[in-house]
Scaffold this active site. Sequence first.
Site, PDB file in Angstrom:
ATOM      1  N   ARG A 160       0.810  -1.153  -0.002  1.00  0.00           N
ATOM      2  CA  ARG A 160       0.073  -0.050  -0.073  1.00  0.00           C
ATOM      3  C   ARG A 160       0.723   1.292  -0.014  1.00  0.00           C
ATOM      4  O   ARG A 160       0.666   2.348  -0.665  1.00  0.00           O
ATOM      5  CB  ARG A 160      -1.070  -0.036   1.157  1.00  0.00           C
ATOM      6  CG  ARG A 160      -2.020  -1.047   1.206  1.00  0.00           C
ATOM      7  CD  ARG A 160      -2.753  -0.966   2.486  1.00  0.00           C
ATOM      8  NE  ARG A 160      -2.050  -1.234   3.701  1.00  0.00           N
ATOM      9  CZ  ARG A 160      -2.292  -0.604   4.684  1.00  0.00           C
ATOM     10  NH1 ARG A 160      -3.241  -0.092   5.205  1.00  0.00           N
ATOM     11  NH2 ARG A 160      -1.590  -0.835   5.972  1.00  0.00           N
ATOM     12  N   SER A 207      -6.082   4.410   4.414  1.00  0.00           N
ATOM     13  CA  SER A 207      -5.716   2.959   4.419  1.00  0.00           C
ATOM     14  C   SER A 207      -4.828   2.701   3.087  1.00  0.00           C
ATOM     15  O   SER A 207      -4.168   2.076   2.952  1.00  0.00           O
ATOM     16  CB  SER A 207      -6.965   1.835   4.690  1.00  0.00           C
ATOM     17  OG  SER A 207      -6.472   0.573   4.712  1.00  0.00           O
ATOM     18  N   ASP A 230     -11.195  -8.000  10.437  1.00  0.00           N
ATOM     19  CA  ASP A 230     -12.501  -7.650  10.013  1.00  0.00           C
ATOM     20  C   ASP A 230     -13.469  -8.792   9.495  1.00  0.00           C
ATOM     21  O   ASP A 230     -14.472  -8.381   9.213  1.00  0.00           O
ATOM     22  CB  ASP A 230     -12.566  -6.502   9.119  1.00  0.00           C
ATOM     23  CG  ASP A 230     -11.951  -5.090   9.717  1.00  0.00           C
ATOM     24  OD1 ASP A 230     -12.331  -5.037  10.854  1.00  0.00           O
ATOM     25  OD2 ASP A 230     -11.513  -4.388   9.051  1.00  0.00           O
ATOM     26  N   PHE A 290     -14.731  -4.158  -1.618  1.00  0.00           N
ATOM     27  CA  PHE A 290     -15.655  -3.187  -2.361  1.00  0.00           C
ATOM     28  C   PHE A 290     -15.279  -2.652  -3.676  1.00  0.00           C
ATOM     29  O   PHE A 290     -16.386  -2.588  -4.175  1.00  0.00           O
ATOM     30  CB  PHE A 290     -15.566  -1.763  -1.445  1.00  0.00           C
ATOM     31  CG  PHE A 290     -15.692  -2.355   0.271  1.00  0.00           C
ATOM     32  CD1 PHE A 290     -16.949  -3.039   0.538  1.00  0.00           C
ATOM     33  CD2 PHE A 290     -15.173  -1.867   1.070  1.00  0.00           C
ATOM     34  CE1 PHE A 290     -17.355  -3.365   1.940  1.00  0.00           C
ATOM     35  CE2 PHE A 290     -15.443  -2.158   2.426  1.00  0.00           C
ATOM     36  CZ  PHE A 290     -16.316  -2.789   2.853  1.00  0.00           C
ATOM     37  N   ARG A 312      -2.519  -5.740   2.291  1.00  0.00           N
ATOM     38  CA  ARG A 312      -2.531  -4.861   3.531  1.00  0.00           C
ATOM     39  C   ARG A 312      -1.118  -4.686   4.438  1.00  0.00           C
ATOM     40  O   ARG A 312      -0.867  -3.909   4.933  1.00  0.00           O
ATOM     41  CB  ARG A 312      -3.784  -4.926   4.674  1.00  0.00           C
ATOM     42  CG  ARG A 312      -3.807  -4.216   5.438  1.00  0.00           C
ATOM     43  CD  ARG A 312      -4.912  -4.716   6.462  1.00  0.00           C
ATOM     44  NE  ARG A 312      -5.274  -3.539   7.531  1.00  0.00           N
ATOM     45  CZ  ARG A 312      -6.359  -2.719   7.493  1.00  0.00           C
ATOM     46  NH1 ARG A 312      -6.982  -2.413   6.204  1.00  0.00           N
ATOM     47  NH2 ARG A 312      -6.586  -1.628   8.161  1.00  0.00           N
ATOM     48  N   GLU A 334     -18.731   3.579  -3.649  1.00  0.00           N
ATOM     49  CA  GLU A 334     -17.802   3.015  -4.495  1.00  0.00           C
ATOM     50  C   GLU A 334     -18.366   3.162  -6.164  1.00  0.00           C
ATOM     51  O   GLU A 334     -17.719   3.231  -6.932  1.00  0.00           O
ATOM     52  CB  GLU A 334     -17.545   1.634  -4.127  1.00  0.00           C
ATOM     53  CG  GLU A 334     -16.592   1.338  -3.206  1.00  0.00           C
ATOM     54  CD  GLU A 334     -17.397   1.645  -1.544  1.00  0.00           C
ATOM     55  OE1 GLU A 334     -16.801   1.438  -0.780  1.00  0.00           O
ATOM     56  OE2 GLU A 334     -18.612   1.742  -1.765  1.00  0.00           O
TER      57      GLU A 334
END
Length: 312
Positions: A7, A34, A114, A80, A164, A55
């Site tokens: 990222r 993020s 999550d 998403f 991530r 989105e």
Amino acid sequence: MSYTNQRVAYGNTLVELGRKDSRIVVLDADLGGSTMGKLFETEFPERHFEMGIAEADMTSVAAGLAQTGKIPFTNSFAVFAAGRAFDQIRQTIAIGRLNVKICGSSSGLSDFGDGATHQCVEDIAILRSIPNMTVICPADANETVEAVKAITQLEGPCYIRLNRNDYPNVTSEGEKFQIGVPKMLKDGKDVVVFAMGYMVGTALKAAAELEGKISVRVVNVSTIKPLHEDTIKEMTRGCKAVVTVEEHNVKGGMGSAVAEILSKERIPMEFIGIQDTFGRSAHSYQELLEYYGLTADHVKDTIEAMYTMETK
């Protein structure tokens, strides 16, 4: 500059490219902190668009910007980016062959805390099924830098999948990224392992542990679509079996793409990945990888089983 997080590599590379090309614009869906779209926003606030938790709207706006000659990058979690905006991606961007780059961040199981709602193990299958779409999953931060540079030069829709978490690089810094071409990172003659994303390093570790016992060829499949068929076939020459390794559902992912190419080659295959189930929450990324069998030990055991079966 060397990075260990995809990222961060992605966000900084966008800034670097944005300094050279004013056509680059970035859109975020309330997750810029993020996705690292915030880095571009800080440098170029007039070329960054915060779209909120919307989105589909973000994707439609990106399509409009592409039609004005801009090069839009849309950012969101992979679940998403691929799921909520599917209709807009298909109907507008892909059918229209618009020059939009879609970044699916925190992909696979990497958002370990999550659970199933935020862990995306279907995005490759969803997006590689769309005509005109290029689908890329860099192995590490080094390759992310070069992949972002490459897709900026590519005319047309593209999806890039990012992890991530921090982890060591397995590719060389500054090595030019070739869209569509898988790359052999370790040669071997007994079993070939095709791996994607974080699992490339895992495959290399398994191959190293088998050194002197089984000769393992490890191939980094960082472009899932288009995938150079002749190269995939050539990578299997002389080997007795194929193992594919991915942090994605085995239904429709990288392994499926490889199998489609090798369907007439008559070589045994085994698929390591998420076995057609959803993710779940955990205390750490490694805990999830172990739960789903995405470890060097499991890869090693699978290679040994395939080799033993084919040498009896």
